[in-house]
Design a protein around this motif. Sequence first.
Motif, PDB file in Angstrom:
ATOM      1  N   ASN A  49       0.776  -1.321  -0.054  1.00 33.75           N
ATOM      2  CA  ASN A  49       0.120  -0.129   0.089  1.00 33.75           C
ATOM      3  C   ASN A  49       0.760   1.328   0.129  1.00 33.75           C
ATOM      4  O   ASN A  49       0.290   2.179   0.364  1.00 33.75           O
ATOM      5  N   ALA A  50       2.060   1.143  -0.553  1.00 31.88           N
ATOM      6  CA  ALA A  50       2.636   2.360  -0.516  1.00 31.88           C
ATOM      7  C   ALA A  50       2.396   3.009  -1.915  1.00 31.88           C
ATOM      8  O   ALA A  50       1.577   2.586  -2.863  1.00 31.88           O
ATOM      9  N   VAL A  51       2.165   4.318  -1.885  1.00 28.29           N
ATOM     10  CA  VAL A  51       1.630   5.318  -2.764  1.00 28.29           C
ATOM     11  C   VAL A  51       2.849   5.798  -3.512  1.00 28.29           C
ATOM     12  O   VAL A  51       3.989   6.592  -3.099  1.00 28.29           O
ATOM     13  N   ARG A  52       2.954   5.394  -4.858  1.00 26.31           N
ATOM     14  CA  ARG A  52       4.156   5.769  -5.589  1.00 26.31           C
ATOM     15  C   ARG A  52       3.767   6.677  -6.807  1.00 26.31           C
ATOM     16  O   ARG A  52       2.530   7.038  -7.113  1.00 26.31           O
ATOM     17  N   GLY A  53       4.911   7.602  -7.187  1.00 27.10           N
ATOM     18  CA  GLY A  53       4.658   8.432  -8.254  1.00 27.10           C
ATOM     19  C   GLY A  53       4.174   9.856  -8.047  1.00 27.10           C
ATOM     20  O   GLY A  53       3.873  10.454  -8.893  1.00 27.10           O
ATOM     21  N   ILE A  54       4.208  10.270  -6.710  1.00 27.87           N
ATOM     22  CA  ILE A  54       3.838  11.438  -6.300  1.00 27.87           C
ATOM     23  C   ILE A  54       4.902  12.097  -5.206  1.00 27.87           C
ATOM     24  O   ILE A  54       5.552  11.521  -4.625  1.00 27.87           O
ATOM     25  N   ARG A  55       4.740  13.343  -5.138  1.00 28.85           N
ATOM     26  CA  ARG A  55       5.377  13.890  -4.102  1.00 28.85           C
ATOM     27  C   ARG A  55       4.742  15.222  -3.665  1.00 28.85           C
ATOM     28  O   ARG A  55       3.628  15.816  -4.392  1.00 28.85           O
ATOM     29  N   LEU A  56       4.995  15.650  -2.320  1.00 32.04           N
ATOM     30  CA  LEU A  56       4.346  16.690  -1.865  1.00 32.04           C
ATOM     31  C   LEU A  56       4.983  18.265  -2.249  1.00 32.04           C
ATOM     32  O   LEU A  56       6.348  18.255  -2.020  1.00 32.04           O
ATOM     33  N   GLN A  57       4.553  19.075  -2.823  1.00 29.65           N
ATOM     34  CA  GLN A  57       5.157  20.245  -3.342  1.00 29.65           C
ATOM     35  C   GLN A  57       4.631  21.403  -2.445  1.00 29.65           C
ATOM     36  O   GLN A  57       3.289  21.959  -2.798  1.00 29.65           O
ATOM     37  N   GLN A  91       0.470  20.805  -2.298  1.00 28.59           N
ATOM     38  CA  GLN A  91       0.086  20.440  -3.610  1.00 28.59           C
ATOM     39  C   GLN A  91       0.668  18.771  -3.850  1.00 28.59           C
ATOM     40  O   GLN A  91       1.883  18.733  -3.602  1.00 28.59           O
ATOM     41  N   VAL A  92      -0.077  18.133  -4.232  1.00 27.23           N
ATOM     42  CA  VAL A  92       0.516  16.818  -4.586  1.00 27.23           C
ATOM     43  C   VAL A  92       0.827  16.692  -6.166  1.00 27.23           C
ATOM     44  O   VAL A  92      -0.170  17.098  -7.127  1.00 27.23           O
ATOM     45  N   VAL A  93       1.950  16.441  -6.376  1.00 28.69           N
ATOM     46  CA  VAL A  93       2.357  16.519  -8.055  1.00 28.69           C
ATOM     47  C   VAL A  93       2.889  15.134  -8.425  1.00 28.69           C
ATOM     48  O   VAL A  93       3.398  14.716  -7.527  1.00 28.69           O
ATOM     49  N   ALA A  94       2.770  14.944  -9.778  1.00 31.36           N
ATOM     50  CA  ALA A  94       3.264  13.551 -10.344  1.00 31.36           C
ATOM     51  C   ALA A  94       4.938  13.647 -10.435  1.00 31.36           C
ATOM     52  O   ALA A  94       5.346  14.926 -10.638  1.00 31.36           O
ATOM     53  N   ASP A  95       5.424  12.669  -9.722  1.00 32.23           N
ATOM     54  CA  ASP A  95       6.825  12.700 -10.035  1.00 32.23           C
ATOM     55  C   ASP A  95       7.317  10.965  -9.919  1.00 32.23           C
ATOM     56  O   ASP A  95       7.239  10.304  -8.872  1.00 32.23           O
ATOM     57  N   PRO A  96       7.622  10.460 -11.188  1.00 30.10           N
ATOM     58  CA  PRO A  96       7.784   9.029 -11.299  1.00 30.10           C
ATOM     59  C   PRO A  96       9.167   8.648 -10.440  1.00 30.10           C
ATOM     60  O   PRO A  96       9.295   7.661 -10.376  1.00 30.10           O
ATOM     61  N   GLU A  97       9.895   9.648 -10.200  1.00 31.97           N
ATOM     62  CA  GLU A  97      11.452   9.227  -9.429  1.00 31.97           C
ATOM     63  C   GLU A  97      11.131   9.656  -8.063  1.00 31.97           C
ATOM     64  O   GLU A  97      12.032   9.257  -7.288  1.00 31.97           O
ATOM     65  N   ALA A  98       9.757  10.059  -7.548  1.00 33.69           N
ATOM     66  CA  ALA A  98       9.699  10.217  -5.920  1.00 33.69           C
ATOM     67  C   ALA A  98       9.835   8.849  -5.134  1.00 33.69           C
ATOM     68  O   ALA A  98       9.498   7.930  -5.787  1.00 33.69           O
ATOM     69  N   PRO A  99      10.395   9.018  -3.976  1.00 33.19           N
ATOM     70  CA  PRO A  99      10.489   7.707  -3.251  1.00 33.19           C
ATOM     71  C   PRO A  99       8.863   7.677  -2.770  1.00 33.19           C
ATOM     72  O   PRO A  99       8.102   8.448  -2.805  1.00 33.19           O
TER      73      PRO A  99
END
Length: 354
Positions: free
Chosen positions: A263-271, A283-291
């Motif tokens: 249930n890890a949430v992948r592909g986003i980061r908090l901005q 804001q939640v933004v898409a980021d395929p490299e985010a942990p």
Amino acid sequence: MIARRGLLIAVALTAMLASPVLAQSTPEWNDGITRQAPAWYASAEARAMADSVVAHQSPEGGWPKNTSLAVPPDVAPVDERSKNTFDNDGTTLPMAFLARVIAAGERPANRAAFDRGLDYTLAAQSPSGGWPQFYPLRPGYYSQITYNDDAMVRIMVLLREIAEGSGSYRFVDADRRARAGAAVEKGIQSMLATQVRQNGVLTVWCAQHDERTLEPAWARAFEPPSLSGNESVGITRFLMSIPDPSPEVIAAVEGAVRWFEANAVRGIRLQPITAPDGQPDLQVVADPEAPPLWARFYDLETNRPIFLGRDSVVHDALSQIERERRMGYRYYGDRPAALLRDDYPAWRRRVGLS
């Protein structure tokens, strides 16, 4: 010339040592107060702080939260709503601090206050094995089994150290150590009993559980019955720390870890951003490299992240709740990452699973 240079160096050193920038400052009242150098706990400064901590103790034996216990009550008055709690390091932190001062040199008043605090903590344990946020019990969610912000885990860690009689707790009498050990065992059974199952499969925990039914329960308006991606980490770590875990404890840890992994949430980061009105926002933004991140709340049946504001309405996205809550509460975090990366592999090696 050499003598003059030596004099100048001596004067400079004296000035440096007297400088308020270099002088050791008085520790602040937070969890760092239990991580000072051992010799400091025998100092006059530490003993004066201990006297202040004792003065803050309630007639029931507990301590308040959100209050600097480093200064006496007449300097830092206690809000009545904050008394007698295990929330936000209330009661457990003052006990841990007093133990270190006592270990550095017996002080009868400190010892009496510690013993009363321990008796209070043991009395607060519910018949089902958990601990409430406040004791004596208050109406509402305050009486529930409180994992929120690691309140019960901190109690369990403290009681286990007391039961072992190690380190700063050698002074605790045998009867109280035995009672502390029994309370820890009962607390472990409560942890195992409250772990949520989905179709018979072990998952994780809610931040609070009903003290009678053990079911996930509401707390504040934005804290629903749910699966916790935050508080469940502390519970799992505590279960991992048991020296000789039972098959039930091993199963609980394995179930929790599998749930965290799935249930890890992948592909986003908090901005952090500045909103059009000039105010800070998130804001939640898409980021395929985010942990990976984990949500604070997950639906009990679908495991989807959920977000609630003060109106208690369930939403699917952080952007759908009010800004005050987005900025004032941590709905996403990465706390399980270190558990999965470091703690879990080490635990499996220790218990002979890998």
